[in-house]
Design a protein around this motif. Structure first.
Motif, short mmCIF file in Angstrom:
data_model
loop_
_atom_site.label_atom_id
_atom_site.label_comp_id
_atom_site.label_asym_id
_atom_site.label_seq_id
_atom_site.Cartn_x
_atom_site.Cartn_y
_atom_site.Cartn_z
N ILE A 110 31.05 -67.70 -46.17
CA ILE A 110 30.60 -68.33 -44.92
C ILE A 110 30.43 -69.82 -45.14
N HIS A 111 29.80 -70.20 -46.24
CA HIS A 111 29.57 -71.62 -46.54
C HIS A 111 30.88 -72.35 -46.81
N ALA A 112 31.85 -71.68 -47.39
CA ALA A 112 33.17 -72.30 -47.59
C ALA A 112 33.82 -72.61 -46.24
N TRP A 113 33.73 -71.67 -45.31
CA TRP A 113 34.26 -71.94 -43.97
C TRP A 113 33.53 -73.10 -43.32
N ARG B 264 19.30 -66.51 -42.85
CA ARG B 264 20.74 -66.78 -42.95
C ARG B 264 21.26 -67.53 -41.74
N THR B 265 20.74 -67.21 -40.56
CA THR B 265 21.20 -67.89 -39.35
C THR B 265 20.86 -69.38 -39.40
N LEU B 266 19.61 -69.69 -39.71
CA LEU B 266 19.22 -71.10 -39.73
C LEU B 266 19.88 -71.86 -40.89
N ALA B 267 20.17 -71.18 -41.98
CA ALA B 267 20.88 -71.84 -43.09
C ALA B 267 22.27 -72.28 -42.63
N VAL B 268 22.94 -71.46 -41.85
CA VAL B 268 24.25 -71.82 -41.31
C VAL B 268 24.09 -72.94 -40.28
N CYS B 269 23.12 -72.79 -39.38
CA CYS B 269 22.93 -73.78 -38.32
C CYS B 269 22.61 -75.16 -38.89
#
Length: 166
Positions: free
Chosen positions: A67-70, A102-107
């Motif tokens: 996910i982080h790579a994307w 996980r959601t806020l880490a992506v956001c």
């Protein structure tokens, strides 16, 4: 072969896997990367994220590092894909049970992204999280007030206030 047959072929392939008993459980990171290769339109990205990649991530079949790579990609569709994967974490109809961390880490990683497709995905991700932790979403808006796109702030505040997007 269906994923090479245009958007309708992709949709068919994604739905066949998503709704087949054991389909999502059979996905591996390598197979997901193959299925998602070349997604470059709104419908294909969102379908892939909501039907396959997001559920696989939620169930531990796709590592967070993917996910982080994307998210680090120069490709707007890859960044949107990563953000939309959070929908599977938080929308009950998609099997979500709320995942604030996980959601806020992506956001956090796309707060300053100004691509319209990513902005819309960020708004969707935060609005999906409201049902699970209104306080965390409100705090996120305050913390990133100066950096968030106006659309994100407006739509998420409306969701917090009214329970609706608009």
């Amino acid at each position: 072969r269906l994923i090479d047959d245009g958007p309708w072929g992709r949709l068919t392939a994604y739905e066949l896997i998503a709704y087949h008993p054991g389909g999502v459980e059979a996905l591996t990171p390598a197979f997901l990367r193959r299925l998602g290769r070349g997604v470059a339109d709104w419908g294909s990205v969102d379908t892939f994220a909501c039907y396959l990649a997001g559920p696989a991530w939620r169930e531990g079949r796709l590592p967070t590092r993917q996910i982080h790579a994307w998210l680090r990609s120069r490709d707007r569709w890859q960044r949107r894909l990563a953000v939309v994967c959070t929908v599977a974490l938080n929308v009950r109809a998609r099997g979500g049970s709320g995942d604030v961390r996980r959601t806020l880490a992506v956001c956090r990683r796309v707060v300053s992204d100004r691509d319209d497709m990513v902005i819309k995905a960020l708004s969707w991700a935060l609005r999906s999280l409201v049902d699970w932790d209104r306080g965390a979403v409100a705090a996120f808006l305050v913390e990133h007030e100066g950096a968030l796109a106006a659309r994100v702030t407006r739509e998420v505040r409306t969701k917090l206030r009214t329970g609706r997007k608009i």
